[in-house]
Design a protein around this motif. Structure first.
Motif, PDB file in Angstrom:
ATOM      1  N   ALA A 146       0.975  -1.068  -0.108  1.00 45.36           N
ATOM      2  CA  ALA A 146      -0.274   0.094   0.088  1.00 45.36           C
ATOM      3  C   ALA A 146       0.963   1.246  -0.124  1.00 45.36           C
ATOM      4  CB  ALA A 146      -0.748   0.016   1.018  1.00 45.36           C
ATOM      5  N   GLN A 202       0.916   3.638  -2.949  1.00 49.84           N
ATOM      6  CA  GLN A 202       0.808   5.308  -2.367  1.00 49.84           C
ATOM      7  C   GLN A 202       2.475   6.401  -2.483  1.00 49.84           C
ATOM      8  OE1 GLN A 202      -0.842   6.235   1.467  1.00 49.84           O
ATOM      9  NE2 GLN A 202      -2.753   5.304   0.937  1.00 49.84           N
ATOM     10  N   TYR A 247       1.022   9.969  -3.099  1.00 47.99           N
ATOM     11  CA  TYR A 247       1.543  10.567  -1.676  1.00 47.99           C
ATOM     12  C   TYR A 247       2.401  12.081  -1.662  1.00 47.99           C
ATOM     13  CZ  TYR A 247       2.054  10.794   3.426  1.00 47.99           C
ATOM     14  OH  TYR A 247       1.781  10.667   4.741  1.00 47.99           O
ATOM     15  N   THR A 252      -2.491   6.915   6.429  1.00 46.28           N
ATOM     16  CA  THR A 252      -3.092   6.519   5.549  1.00 46.28           C
ATOM     17  C   THR A 252      -4.004   6.930   4.634  1.00 46.28           C
ATOM     18  OG1 THR A 252      -3.836   5.085   7.544  1.00 46.28           O
ATOM     19  CG2 THR A 252      -1.782   4.192   6.570  1.00 46.28           C
ATOM     20  N   THR A 261      -4.356   7.459   0.853  1.00 47.01           N
ATOM     21  CA  THR A 261      -5.768   7.149  -0.019  1.00 47.01           C
ATOM     22  C   THR A 261      -6.761   8.334  -0.825  1.00 47.01           C
ATOM     23  OG1 THR A 261      -6.400   5.190   1.294  1.00 47.01           O
ATOM     24  CG2 THR A 261      -7.397   5.595  -0.262  1.00 47.01           C
ATOM     25  N   ILE A 272      -4.678   9.735  -3.878  1.00 46.11           N
ATOM     26  CA  ILE A 272      -4.554   9.097  -5.661  1.00 46.11           C
ATOM     27  C   ILE A 272      -5.348   8.795  -6.476  1.00 46.11           C
ATOM     28  CG2 ILE A 272      -4.242   6.550  -3.682  1.00 46.11           C
ATOM     29  CD1 ILE A 272      -6.644   5.679  -4.335  1.00 46.11           C
ATOM     30  N   GLY A 329     -10.905   9.085  -6.394  1.00 47.23           N
ATOM     31  CA  GLY A 329      -9.394   8.881  -5.608  1.00 47.23           C
ATOM     32  C   GLY A 329     -10.308   9.275  -4.415  1.00 47.23           C
ATOM     33  N   GLY A 362     -11.055   6.968  -0.688  1.00 49.81           N
ATOM     34  CA  GLY A 362     -11.137   6.992   0.126  1.00 49.81           C
ATOM     35  C   GLY A 362     -11.981   7.155   1.206  1.00 49.81           C
ATOM     36  N   LEU A 373     -12.921   4.181   2.098  1.00 44.47           N
ATOM     37  CA  LEU A 373     -11.738   3.132   2.853  1.00 44.47           C
ATOM     38  C   LEU A 373     -12.653   3.976   4.479  1.00 44.47           C
ATOM     39  CD1 LEU A 373      -8.676   1.950   4.231  1.00 44.47           C
ATOM     40  CD2 LEU A 373      -7.625   4.283   3.724  1.00 44.47           C
ATOM     41  N   LEU A 390      -7.065  -1.637   3.388  1.00 42.81           N
ATOM     42  CA  LEU A 390      -5.628  -0.113   3.077  1.00 42.81           C
ATOM     43  C   LEU A 390      -4.885  -0.725   1.557  1.00 42.81           C
ATOM     44  CD1 LEU A 390      -4.473   3.053   3.466  1.00 42.81           C
ATOM     45  CD2 LEU A 390      -2.879   1.134   4.976  1.00 42.81           C
ATOM     46  N   VAL A 423      -8.314  -1.051  -1.688  1.00 46.43           N
ATOM     47  CA  VAL A 423      -8.564   0.002  -2.018  1.00 46.43           C
ATOM     48  C   VAL A 423      -8.063   0.979  -2.579  1.00 46.43           C
ATOM     49  CG1 VAL A 423      -9.309   2.225  -0.834  1.00 46.43           C
ATOM     50  CG2 VAL A 423     -10.473  -0.259   0.306  1.00 46.43           C
ATOM     51  N   ASN A 424      -6.540   1.004  -2.895  1.00 43.68           N
ATOM     52  CA  ASN A 424      -5.485   1.668  -3.743  1.00 43.68           C
ATOM     53  C   ASN A 424      -5.465   1.112  -4.652  1.00 43.68           C
ATOM     54  OD1 ASN A 424      -3.989   4.141  -1.448  1.00 43.68           O
ATOM     55  ND2 ASN A 424      -5.137   2.335  -0.295  1.00 43.68           N
TER      56      ASN A 424
END
Length: 444
Positions: free
Chosen positions: A224, A228, A232, A363, A367, A370, A395, A399, A402, A421, A424-425
């Protein structure tokens, strides 16, 4: 003197020393761009600044706790986020040399328009807002239980003292103090590790075999973090601001070195959690190990938290100030920049009174953004402006799924903590990329 009194001395004393040593910014270039006598930071200075500004108090707390939970695998998993430096360094190098852009905002305005920049700014502000409370909460945990007088008072005093020297020099203060804080962090980390490995029944071999390389025991988070890392870093102005103040080559070298050395620092700090695991400790790994080794080591760990939190906090103040004053062009004078710092300090402190979780600051926000992946990964591909919004909104939707645990379990193909996590990503980024290119395909 009591341990608590020594802790107060560390907080107040270190902040006052940094205030006295910090340069006073007399010009907007010095305050917002860290420029002195037309000289930009060198590879060594910029690398140190990048590493310590990203080794947040919450990061090393999380690294130690993940070492406690998953062994060394947990530390390696969290270090996966430091791939962000390499990816950001390479892509921003291309943005500067091939695209000719001088900032992230210039790139987005040129390609997607001012409205896109407004949406991007909201994501950035959310990130900076999180950085304040998620780091000061760690400091508070060393002065008392969450909700106690010691907890709240230490957070407020620490925030005010850090704000003090940030107001003095802006980004110049931030980068100058980063070098001092990086040296302190390195020395103190060595002191802690020497003490940990001096224990008779604990060795490097124990660290190496402390975890299981399986999805359920750490690899969910590792993958993850790697996924990311393609989005990120671009919503973190603490990182991207430093990508435009030195020459492209110096910047690229600094970012690549920071990726490697920063990841190593995180893995090394997770060894504290591995030791805690071997001793059967519960709770906050770093705090419990400090208590087990006595007052001196507890204070050393406390001082590491102070230096890393202060570095991140002053960088956050500087980045928010530059965002409003320079990137959004709301007022490039020093008074406005300093008022902006005060504003984010006040607003960012509010969540500490509502019991927020520090790991969620990484985290969940990671998300939420993304959708930035295709925007920067395919920066030189011509797409309609609507592509930006489709990707970003996609994205954000993932998020939200999540956060509310609403993602379909049928699409989660691994088990254990952070499985949701990871997937989902995975599905989120694939969806963002597809939606990003659909308008281009339709147009053709």
């Amino acid at each position: 003197m009591t341990t608590e009194l020594w802790q107060w001395i560390l907080v107040v004393g270190s902040s006052l020393i940094l205030f006295l040593l910090s340069p006073f910014a007399k010009t907007p270039d010095a305050f917002f761009k860290a420029t002195h006598n037309k000289k930009a930071p060198s590879v060594l200075v910029l690398t140190g600044s990048l590493i310590i500004s990203w080794i947040f108090a919450k990061s090393i707390t999380n690294a130690a706790n993940l070492g406690l939970a998953f062994g060394v695998v947990g530390g390696v998993a969290y270090a996966g986020y430091y791939l962000s430096f390499a990816i950001a360094g390479i892509l921003i190098y291309k943005l500067r040399t091939k695209g000719g852009f001088n900032s992230i905002h210039e790139f987005l305005t040129s390609k997607y328009g001012k409205q896109a920049v407004s949406l991007f700014t909201i994501l950035i502000v959310f990130r900076l807002f999180n950085e304040v409370w998620s780091n000061t909460m760690v400091i508070g945990s060393y002065f008392g239980e969450q909700g106690s007088t010691g907890y709240y008072s230490s957070i407020l005093v620490f925030t005010l003292l850090t704000l003090g020297y940030a107001l003095k020099g802006g980004l110049s203060s931030s980068i100058f103090t980063d070098v001092i804080q990086m040296v302190l962090f390195s020395v103190l980390l060595i002191v802690i590790l020497v003490n940990v490995f001096s224990i008779e029944n604990f060795s490097v071999k124990d660290v190496a075999v402390s975890g299981t390389w399986s999805f359920s025991l750490g690899l969910n988070l590792l993958f993850a973090a790697i996924i990311q890392s393609f989005s990120y870093p671009f919503h973190d102005p603490v990182l991207t601001d430093r990508a435009f103040i030195s020459s492209p080559k110096v910047t690229l070298k600094s970012f690549l070195w920071a990726s490697v050395l920063g990841g190593i620092c995180i893995v090394l700090f997770s060894i504290i959690g591995v030791y805690a695991q071997s001793q059967g400790f519960k709770g906050q790994a770093a705090v419990e190990v400090g208590k087990a080794f006595g007052v001196v080591i507890l204070l050393v760990i406390n001082f590491i938290m102070i230096t890393s939190a202060a570095s991140t906090l002053d960088s956050t103040f500087s980045s928010f100030s530059k965002l409003l004053a320079v990137d959004l062009n709301l007022g490039k004078n020093l008074t406005f920049g300093r008022l902006a710092m005060v504003a984010i300090a006040v607003l960012g402190t509010i969540p500490i009174f509502f019991g927020a979780e520090i790991l969620s600051a990484t985290t969940i926000s990671g998300t939420m953004v993304i959708g930035l992946t295709p925007i920067f990964l395919f920066w030189n591909v011509n797409v309609p402006k609507i592509s930006f919004y489709l990707s970003i909104i996609c994205g954000l939707v993932f998020g939200v799924l999540l956060v509310f645990k609403a993602f379909p379990e049928a699409l989660i193909f691994t088990t254990g903590k952070y499985a949701d996590l990871l997937w989902v990503n995975v599905w989120g980024i694939l969806s963002c990329i597809i939606l990003y290119f659909i308008p281009k395909w339709i147009k053709q």
